[in-house]
Write an enzyme that holds these catalytic residues in place. Sequence first.
Site, PDB file in Angstrom:
ATOM      1  CB  THR A 261       1.634   0.346   1.409  1.00 44.45           C
ATOM      2  OG1 THR A 261       2.452   0.494   2.390  1.00 44.45           O
ATOM      3  CG2 THR A 261       1.880  -0.786   0.537  1.00 44.45           C
TER       4      THR A 261
ATOM      5  CG  ASP B 260       3.971   2.304   8.351  1.00 44.89           C
ATOM      6  OD1 ASP B 260       2.721   2.537   8.297  1.00 44.89           O
ATOM      7  OD2 ASP B 260       4.351   1.775   7.257  1.00 44.89           O
TER       8      ASP B 260
ATOM      9  CB  ILE C  33       6.165   2.551   2.587  1.00 43.74           C
ATOM     10  CG1 ILE C  33       7.555   2.546   2.044  1.00 43.74           C
ATOM     11  CG2 ILE C  33       5.136   3.437   1.365  1.00 43.74           C
ATOM     12  CD1 ILE C  33       7.683   1.846   0.595  1.00 43.74           C
TER      13      ILE C  33
HETATM   14  C1  LIP Z   1      -2.365   3.124   6.301  1.00 41.76           C
HETATM   15  C2  LIP Z   1      -2.648   4.421   7.069  1.00 41.76           C
HETATM   16  C3  LIP Z   1      -3.994   4.897   6.738  1.00 41.76           C
HETATM   17  C4  LIP Z   1      -5.221   4.114   6.716  1.00 41.76           C
HETATM   18  C5  LIP Z   1      -4.884   2.783   5.850  1.00 41.76           C
HETATM   19  C6  LIP Z   1      -3.566   2.223   6.183  1.00 41.76           C
HETATM   20  P1  LIP Z   1      -0.411   1.607   5.691  1.00 41.76           P
HETATM   21  O1  LIP Z   1      -1.115   2.669   6.913  1.00 41.76           O
HETATM   22  O2  LIP Z   1      -1.651   5.168   7.141  1.00 41.76           O
HETATM   23  O3  LIP Z   1      -4.353   6.167   7.517  1.00 41.76           O
HETATM   24  O4  LIP Z   1      -6.343   4.580   6.415  1.00 41.76           O
HETATM   25  O5  LIP Z   1      -5.937   1.956   5.992  1.00 41.76           O
HETATM   26  O6  LIP Z   1      -3.806   1.611   7.578  1.00 41.76           O
HETATM   27  O7  LIP Z   1      -1.051   0.240   6.053  1.00 41.76           O
HETATM   28  O8  LIP Z   1      -0.460   2.130   4.444  1.00 41.76           O
HETATM   29  O9  LIP Z   1       0.983   1.415   6.596  1.00 41.76           O
END
Ligand code: LIP
Length: 268
Positions: A93, A88, A90
């Site tokens: 995000t 991932d 970032i």
């Molecule tokens: C995020 C996750 C977070 C979740 C968000 C989102 P991203 O990932 O780390 O826990 O609640 O909805 O999915 O989309 O920022 O890589």
Amino acid sequence: MPLSEIDLTRRFDFAVALARQAGAVAMHHFRKGGDLRTVEKGPQDLVTIADHEVDCLIRHSIAEHYPDDGILTEESGGMIAARTWVVDPIDGTGNFARGIASFAISIAFSVGGTTEIGIVYDPVADEMFTARRGHGAFCNGAPMHVSATQDIRRAAVEAGYSRKAPLADYLALLDRLLDAGCEFMQFGSAARGLAQVASGRIDAYVEAHLFAWDVLAGLLLVEEAGGRTTGFPLIGDGQYGLAVFASTPGIETPLRAIVDAQRKTRQP
Ligand code: LIP
């Protein structure tokens, strides 16, 4: 052919350096400030130019150094191979795009579906969380361990929110967490939240629906720091998203009862 200890060590060192390089790119954009939003992939699901730039950096560096490895990233998808990097660029995000300092670079390396290397880098705090299976978990090179919390009434639990699960279930979960006396929090980055569990700063992380790139690195951190987690198979359901549970052992049983109560109430 199985990977030798030297092969894994070289990949680990490579991944740490790559995460730091990716963090520098993210921070370059983050420090520029302003509204970094570019595209909304879905309701409240943002992606910025920085996500794409970091994704491109990581993919190209892996392809250059380990051309036979598979690569699966949130922003570009990819193939799962016998050896696969799951990234991932970032994580968090939504926070990043709004100038909120709660995001991380997440890089995992999986062999035959088992996560062998997990790197979560928080570039704001300059905290490099690392783990190799069977070798412990570290923050900036210092060993880290999950908390010693034994009483659910004194636990700090991050409950991530996903629009891919019913809102009513999330609100009911919060109700049960607060009713049990937990301190509830939600910082918007699963990778960073799992690293906080591994470091012992909070006691658990739960979320109803996450993808492999959000969690594989963080789950290894928690496991190598002495925590308990749900499995997250990269091959099969893991590609479509699964629920995540990660906890210090002392509160695992009552917390699983709180989380699992969801499913019991939903069953016919
Ligand atoms: C995020 C996750 C977070 C979740 C968000 C989102 P991203 O990932 O780390 O826990 O609640 O909805 O999915 O989309 O920022 O890589």
